[in-house]
Design an enzyme around this catalytic site. Structure first.
Site, mmCIF file in Angstrom:
data_model
loop_
_atom_site.group_PDB
_atom_site.id
_atom_site.type_symbol
_atom_site.label_atom_id
_atom_site.label_comp_id
_atom_site.label_asym_id
_atom_site.label_seq_id
_atom_site.Cartn_x
_atom_site.Cartn_y
_atom_site.Cartn_z
ATOM 1 N N ILE A 18 -20.215 -3.989 4.823
ATOM 2 C CA ILE A 18 -20.748 -3.252 3.664
ATOM 3 C C ILE A 18 -19.582 -2.708 2.832
ATOM 4 C CG2 ILE A 18 -22.309 -1.413 2.923
ATOM 5 C CD1 ILE A 18 -23.608 -1.598 5.757
ATOM 6 N N ASN B 210 -9.108 0.480 10.834
ATOM 7 C CA ASN B 210 -8.250 0.157 11.985
ATOM 8 C C ASN B 210 -8.363 -1.313 12.371
ATOM 9 O OD1 ASN B 210 -10.691 -0.061 13.271
ATOM 10 N ND2 ASN B 210 -10.290 1.469 14.846
ATOM 11 N N ASP C 251 -6.380 4.748 12.020
ATOM 12 C CA ASP C 251 -7.565 5.000 12.847
ATOM 13 C C ASP C 251 -8.060 6.427 12.569
ATOM 14 O OD1 ASP C 251 -8.540 3.649 15.832
ATOM 15 O OD2 ASP C 251 -9.182 5.684 15.311
ATOM 16 N N SER D 287 -28.034 6.134 8.620
ATOM 17 C CA SER D 287 -28.863 4.987 8.995
ATOM 18 C C SER D 287 -30.312 5.403 9.167
ATOM 19 C CB SER D 287 -28.329 4.444 10.323
ATOM 20 O OG SER D 287 -29.259 3.570 10.890
ATOM 21 N N TYR E 216 -25.803 5.945 19.315
ATOM 22 C CA TYR E 216 -25.314 5.573 17.970
ATOM 23 C C TYR E 216 -26.023 6.415 16.904
ATOM 24 C CZ TYR E 216 -25.295 2.987 13.555
ATOM 25 O OH TYR E 216 -25.210 2.653 12.220
ATOM 26 N N LYS F 47 -24.830 9.531 14.044
ATOM 27 C CA LYS F 47 -25.152 9.626 12.607
ATOM 28 C C LYS F 47 -25.803 10.974 12.301
ATOM 29 C CE LYS F 47 -23.734 5.552 11.352
ATOM 30 N NZ LYS F 47 -22.449 5.462 10.629
ATOM 31 N N ASP G 256 -37.153 -1.412 20.591
ATOM 32 C CA ASP G 256 -37.541 -1.832 19.238
ATOM 33 C C ASP G 256 -38.809 -1.118 18.780
ATOM 34 O OD1 ASP G 256 -35.633 -3.523 18.256
ATOM 35 O OD2 ASP G 256 -36.624 -5.379 18.876
HETATM 36 P P1 NAD Z 1 -18.448 -3.044 10.005
HETATM 37 O O1 NAD Z 1 -18.155 -2.977 11.457
HETATM 38 O O2 NAD Z 1 -18.367 -4.357 9.329
HETATM 39 O O3 NAD Z 1 -17.540 -1.988 9.225
HETATM 40 C C1 NAD Z 1 -17.044 -0.809 9.838
HETATM 41 C C2 NAD Z 1 -15.532 -0.825 9.704
HETATM 42 O O4 NAD Z 1 -15.006 0.354 10.304
HETATM 43 C C3 NAD Z 1 -14.879 -2.028 10.389
HETATM 44 O O5 NAD Z 1 -14.048 -2.698 9.455
HETATM 45 C C4 NAD Z 1 -14.062 -1.420 11.522
HETATM 46 O O6 NAD Z 1 -12.857 -2.132 11.761
HETATM 47 C C5 NAD Z 1 -13.817 -0.008 11.000
HETATM 48 N N1 NAD Z 1 -13.627 1.014 12.043
HETATM 49 C C6 NAD Z 1 -14.372 1.208 13.154
HETATM 50 N N2 NAD Z 1 -13.897 2.264 13.855
HETATM 51 C C7 NAD Z 1 -12.839 2.758 13.159
HETATM 52 C C8 NAD Z 1 -11.937 3.830 13.366
HETATM 53 N N3 NAD Z 1 -12.008 4.606 14.454
HETATM 54 N N4 NAD Z 1 -10.969 4.039 12.442
HETATM 55 C C9 NAD Z 1 -10.859 3.242 11.353
HETATM 56 N N5 NAD Z 1 -11.669 2.207 11.114
HETATM 57 C C10 NAD Z 1 -12.661 1.966 11.998
HETATM 58 O O7 NAD Z 1 -19.913 -2.411 9.805
HETATM 59 P P2 NAD Z 1 -20.868 -2.355 8.523
HETATM 60 O O8 NAD Z 1 -22.093 -3.130 8.848
HETATM 61 O O9 NAD Z 1 -20.110 -2.657 7.289
HETATM 62 O O10 NAD Z 1 -21.274 -0.821 8.561
HETATM 63 C C11 NAD Z 1 -20.581 0.163 7.818
HETATM 64 C C12 NAD Z 1 -21.192 1.512 8.108
HETATM 65 O O11 NAD Z 1 -22.596 1.488 7.798
HETATM 66 C C13 NAD Z 1 -21.087 1.947 9.567
HETATM 67 O O12 NAD Z 1 -20.821 3.331 9.610
HETATM 68 C C14 NAD Z 1 -22.462 1.658 10.115
HETATM 69 O O13 NAD Z 1 -22.790 2.497 11.196
HETATM 70 C C15 NAD Z 1 -23.348 1.953 8.897
HETATM 71 N N6 NAD Z 1 -24.624 1.235 8.936
HETATM 72 C C16 NAD Z 1 -24.652 -0.120 9.074
HETATM 73 C C17 NAD Z 1 -25.874 -0.793 9.144
HETATM 74 C C18 NAD Z 1 -25.924 -2.293 9.345
HETATM 75 O O14 NAD Z 1 -26.980 -2.804 9.754
HETATM 76 N N7 NAD Z 1 -24.882 -3.057 9.057
HETATM 77 C C19 NAD Z 1 -27.072 -0.068 9.045
HETATM 78 C C20 NAD Z 1 -27.012 1.316 8.885
HETATM 79 C C21 NAD Z 1 -25.787 1.969 8.829
HETATM 80 N N1 UDP Z 2 -34.692 -9.776 16.293
HETATM 81 C C1 UDP Z 2 -35.099 -10.939 16.930
HETATM 82 N N2 UDP Z 2 -34.144 -11.779 17.457
HETATM 83 C C2 UDP Z 2 -32.798 -11.509 17.347
HETATM 84 C C3 UDP Z 2 -32.388 -10.323 16.675
HETATM 85 C C4 UDP Z 2 -33.368 -9.479 16.168
HETATM 86 O O1 UDP Z 2 -36.294 -11.203 17.040
HETATM 87 O O2 UDP Z 2 -31.984 -12.299 17.862
HETATM 88 C C5 UDP Z 2 -35.717 -8.879 15.710
HETATM 89 C C6 UDP Z 2 -35.686 -7.477 16.291
HETATM 90 O O3 UDP Z 2 -36.523 -7.396 17.416
HETATM 91 C C7 UDP Z 2 -36.213 -6.658 15.108
HETATM 92 C C8 UDP Z 2 -35.756 -7.425 13.869
HETATM 93 O O4 UDP Z 2 -35.446 -8.748 14.337
HETATM 94 O O5 UDP Z 2 -37.614 -6.654 15.129
HETATM 95 C C9 UDP Z 2 -34.526 -6.845 13.208
HETATM 96 O O6 UDP Z 2 -33.548 -6.657 14.217
HETATM 97 P P1 UDP Z 2 -32.092 -6.123 13.888
HETATM 98 O O7 UDP Z 2 -31.373 -5.938 15.188
HETATM 99 O O8 UDP Z 2 -31.467 -7.003 12.860
HETATM 100 O O9 UDP Z 2 -32.371 -4.713 13.171
HETATM 101 P P2 UDP Z 2 -32.969 -3.340 13.774
HETATM 102 O O10 UDP Z 2 -33.910 -3.683 14.866
HETATM 103 O O11 UDP Z 2 -31.792 -2.589 14.237
HETATM 104 O O12 UDP Z 2 -33.676 -2.706 12.644
#
Ligand code: NAD
Ligand code: UDP
Length: 337
Positions: A12, A32, A58, A124, A148, A152, A294
Site C-alpha cells: 500500500i 526496514n 527500523d 484495519s 494483530y 492496531k 473467519d
Molecule cells: P507491507 O508488508 O507490504 O508493508 C509494510 C512495510 O513495513 C513493509 O515494507 C515492511 O518491510 C515494513 N516494516 C515492517 N516492520 C517494520 C519495522 N519494524 N520498521 C520499519 N519498517 C517495517 O503491508 P501492506 O499491505 O502495504 O500494509 C501496510 C499497512 O496497512 C500495515 O500497517 C498493515 O497492517 C495495514 N493494513 C493492511 C491491510 C492489507 O490487507 N494489506 C489491511 C488493513 C491494514
Molecule cells: N479465502 C479463501 N481461500 C484463501 C484465502 C482466503 O477462501 O486461500 C477467503 C477467506 O476465508 C475470506 C476471504 O477469502 O472469506 C478473504 O480472505 P483474506 O484473508 O484475503 O481477507 P480477510 O479474511 O482478512 O478479510
C-alpha cells in the site's frame, strides 16, 4: 509538503508514495525491508519521473529515527510500517506488540521531539472484532479478536490519547477493508513472501501457475452463495484516500477515524469469477473447511469518508482483478522476476 512514509516500499505504501508524488508532494521513505524491496521504489520513480529518497531504518531503532528526523523538515507522516499477518500474530504476539506498538511509540516520540505532529495511520477493519453488526460504522465500540488487531486498536488508543492531551496533534486513523489490485501500469503491486494468506494474491498465483488450486475456505456460510463476503477496495482508491485524509488534517487538529472501503460485500466465488474473467479462463478451486476465526461477512459504511473527505471508491471489482492480474502476469515472481 515533505511527507515521511514509513513502510513506503511495501504494497500500500508504494502506491501511496506514487499518488503523493503525482500530487506534487516531496516524499521520503523509511522501511526496514523486512517485507519489501527497494525495487518497488525504483519503479515508483520510473512512473513519477521523480526519485524517492530511501532510508533503511527500523521502527525499533530510536537513534535511527532521530537521525532521520534531523535530516529533513517533515510536514507529516504516513505510517504504514508494521507486521500484518493475523495468523502469525497469534504465534509470535510479543514480536507484534514490540514492532507495531513499541515501534510506533518510538516514531511518535521522534515526531514530537522534532515538532512534527500530523500523522495518518494504517488501521484495519479487524478492530471491529466479532460482535458488531454490519456494515461497520466508525462510532461503534471496537474490540479486536487477535493480537494483530489488538496492536492496531492499541495504536489507535495511543494516538487518540496523544491528541486529547496535546491539541497540536492532527491524527487520521484509517480503517482499511480488503485492499487488492495494483497500479494499472502493471509495474507495482503486491509481492507476498511465501504462501499468500490473502484471497486475491493466492488466486493470482494459481493463475500464473505457482499454486495448484484455490482452496475456498467454507461453502456453507449463511450468505447468498455460501462463501464469505468482504469489502474489497482497489489499492489506488486506497492511496487516494490517504491524500484526502492528509489534506483534511493539514488544516485541523484532533483525532479522526474513517473507514476506507467500498460499502459493498463480494463473495469469495464472485472474486474468483471476476479474476477468471480477467485471465480469460477458468481457474481450479476446491471448497474446503472453514478457516478458523473467519467472519461470514463484513463491509464498511464509507459515508463518513465521503461526507468529511469527499472521498469514495471509484474502481470496480473487475478493475481490481484486471489490474492485479496485469501486475502478476508481467511479474510472475513479483519484484524478483
Ligand atoms: P507491507 O508488508 O507490504 O508493508 C509494510 C512495510 O513495513 C513493509 O515494507 C515492511 O518491510 C515494513 N516494516 C515492517 N516492520 C517494520 C519495522 N519494524 N520498521 C520499519 N519498517 C517495517 O503491508 P501492506 O499491505 O502495504 O500494509 C501496510 C499497512 O496497512 C500495515 O500497517 C498493515 O497492517 C495495514 N493494513 C493492511 C491491510 C492489507 O490487507 N494489506 C489491511 C488493513 C491494514
Ligand atoms: N479465502 C479463501 N481461500 C484463501 C484465502 C482466503 O477462501 O486461500 C477467503 C477467506 O476465508 C475470506 C476471504 O477469502 O472469506 C478473504 O480472505 P483474506 O484473508 O484475503 O481477507 P480477510 O479474511 O482478512 O478479510
Amino acid at each position: 509538503m515533505t511527507i515521511l512514509v514509513t513502510g513506503g516500499s511495501g504494497y500500500i505504501g508504494s502506491h501511496t508514495v506514487l499518488a503523493l508524488q503525482e500530487a506534487g508532494h516531496d516524499v521520503v521513505v523509511m522501511d526496514n525491508l523486512s517485507n519489501s524491496s527497494e525495487e518497488s521504489l525504483r519503479r515508483v520513480a520510473q512512473l513519477s519521473g521523480k526519485p524517492v529518497p530511501f532510508h533503511q531504518v527500523d521502527l525499533t531503532d530510536p537513534e535511527g529515527l532521530d537521525r532521520l528526523f534531523s535530516a529533513y523538515d517533515f510536514t507529516a507522516v504516513i505510517h504504514f510500517a508494521g507486521l500484518k499477518a493475523v495468523g502469525e500474530s497469534a504465534s509470535i504476539p510479543l514480536e507484534y506488540y514490540y514492532r507495531n506498538v513499541a515501534g510506533t511509540i518510538n516514531l511518535l516520540r521522534a515526531m514530537d521531539a522534532h515538532d512534527v505532529r500530523s500523522i495518518v495511520f494504517s488501521s484495519s477493519a479487524t478492530v471491529y472484532g466479532e460482535h458488531n453488526p454490519i456494515p461497520y460504522i466508525e462510532k461503534m465500540e471496537i474490540g479486536a479478536s487477535n493480537p494483530y488487531g489488538r496492536t492496531k486498536e492499541q495504536i489507535e488508543d495511543i494516538l487518540s490519547d496523544l491528541s486529547a492531551a496535546d491539541e497540536r496533534w492532527s491524527v487520521a486513523l484509517l480503517r482499511y477493508f480488503n485492499p487488492v489490485g495494483a497500479h494499472p501500469s502493471g509495474l507495482i503491486g503486491e509481492d507476498p513472501q511465501g504462501i499468500p494468506n490473502n484471497l486475491v494474491p493466492y488466486i493470482a498465483q494459481v493463475a500464473v501457475g505457482r499454486r495448484e488450486k484455490l482452496m475456498v475456505f467454507g461453502g456453507d456460510y449463511d450468505t447468498p452463495d455460501g462463501t464469505c463476503l468482504r469489502d474489497y477496495i482497489h489499492v489506488v482508491d486506497l492511496a487516494e484516500g490517504h491524500l484526502a485524509a492528509l489534506n483534511h488534517i493539514a488544516s485541523r487538529t484532533g483525532a479522526f477515524r474513517w473507514n476506507l472501503g467500498s460499502g459493498r460485500g463480494s463473495s469469495v466465488l464472485e472474486v474468483l469469477k471476476s479474476f477468471e474473467q480477467a485471465v480469460g479462463r477458468p481457474l481450479p478451486y476446491e471448497i474446503t473447511g472453514r478457516r478458523q476465526g473467519d467472519l461470514p461477512a463484513f463491509w464498511a459504511d464509507p459515508s463518513s469518508a465521503l461526507a468529511d473527505l469527499g472521498w469514495s471508491t471509484t474502481r470496480s471489482l473487475d478493475e481490481m482483478c484486471e489490474d492485479h492480474w496485469r501486475w502478476q502476469k508481467n511479474n510472475p515472481n513479483g519484484y524478483a522476476s
